[in-house]
Design a protein around this motif. Structure first.
Motif: not given
Length: 331
Positions: A1-9
């Motif tokens: 899990m990449l805790k510092n990567v986000y996807l905003f939809m």
């Protein structure tokens, strides 16, 4: 899990922008403006984007990188082509474990293609956050919660929604206007009569009214701009409407270039309202005559929005930018 990567939809852009503004403001306040990197369809550079994410030795501080339009989405406005971002995506997937923990990365996509490999990768490895339209109940609660020390009657809430719509940029703009009016006049109750007198419903009709004036009479366009600014209309609401209206003109131009002038066919391919298309088809000659200026205006809006949101320019810069572009129109 990449805790510092986000996807905003997102569906509701106001909520998305509020979240991004909050994050960027806090980040810039702590680490400076040089710590923020923003990429979109207008300034995309896959090498620069990769450097800001992976090449930690080039930087001595934490970084926040925001990438708009990736993963590719089903939005008709996203002009990214897979060839433009394919190398970046492949590079990201291969090197994801090398992203420094001090770096925050946010992908922003309106309607991502959930069949794509990159979306599936992010779904399994990144933090996903969706900004959906508010339900009727949530919208009413949102409106009431914004009136501190001021009572807004239930029928006034309903009337505000019916007049202004449910798009939060417009709703928030009218709430600010009502609160300012109450403060200036020492009033503590908002009723339907006040909403009728004070609020302004900036609709599709208003957008194209301005565009029609703009393509016919510069002086009237300048007067309309000044009136709009002085009516406390939220810049985001006006800018968003103008941005959308220009895209309609751009779509009409590109289809006309292909000798496609059947508005029903264009409507089916773009999901635009055929009535809106037919109403503006009669301006094709003026659109062709001012095609370069319209392109420049669209580009200028994007650049201006970036400058304002990054803090480089103030709100007043938006109105000056629109006026400067109109001055170059050949009428």
């Amino acid at each position: 899990m990449l805790k510092n990567v986000y996807l905003f939809m997102w569906e509701e852009k106001y909520l998305l922008d509020q979240e991004i503004n909050r994050r960027t403001s806090n980040f810039v306040q702590k680490f400076g403006r040089d710590s923020l990197f923003v990429y979109n369809m207008e300034n995309w550079d896959e090498v620069s984007a990769s450097q800001s994410i992976f090449w930690w030795w080039l930087f001595s501080q934490k970084k926040l990188t925001i990438v708009y339009g990736v993963p590719l989405d089903n939005s008709k406005w996203n002009t990214f082509k897979i060839a433009q971002i394919e190398w970046f995506i492949d590079n990201f997937v291969k090197k994801e474990w090398k992203i420094p923990q001090d770096n925050l990365l946010v992908f922003v996509s309106n309607k991502p293609d959930k069949r794509s490999k990159f979306f599936k990768f992010l779904k399994g490895n990144a933090n996903i956050k969706e900004f959906k339209f508010l339900s009727d109940g949530e919208l009413r609660k949102y409106i009431k919660s914004n009136f501190v020390d001021i009572e807004i009657q239930d029928d006034a809430v309903d009337y505000l929604i019916n007049k202004v719509g449910n798009e939060l940029y417009r709703v928030s703009s009218e709430i600010d206007k009502l609160k300012m009016y109450c403060k200036q006049n020492d009033l503590h109750v908002v009723d339907a009569n006040m909403i009728e007198d004070i609020t302004f419903g900036f609709t599709e009709k208003d957008v194209f009214k301005f565009l029609k004036i703009m393509l016919k009479d510069k002086d009237r366009a300048f007067n309309y701009l000044e009136k709009t600014k002085n009516q406390w209309i939220n810049r985001n609401a006006f800018s968003g409407g103008l941005y959308w209206g220009l895209k309609v003109y751009i779509i009409l131009y590109f289809f006309a270039e292909k000798w496609i002038r059947d508005m029903n066919q264009i409507a089916q391919e773009t999901w635009l309202n055929p009535f809106i298309l037919k109403q503006n088809q009669k301006y094709m000659d003026i659109i062709f005559q001012n095609w370069i200026q319209l392109q420049n205006m669209y580009k200028k809006l994007v650049e201006t929005e970036v400058d304002i949101k990054s803090g480089k320019k103030g709100e007043e810069f938006f109105w000056l930018s629109v006026k400067s572009v109109i001055e170059k129109f050949k009428l």
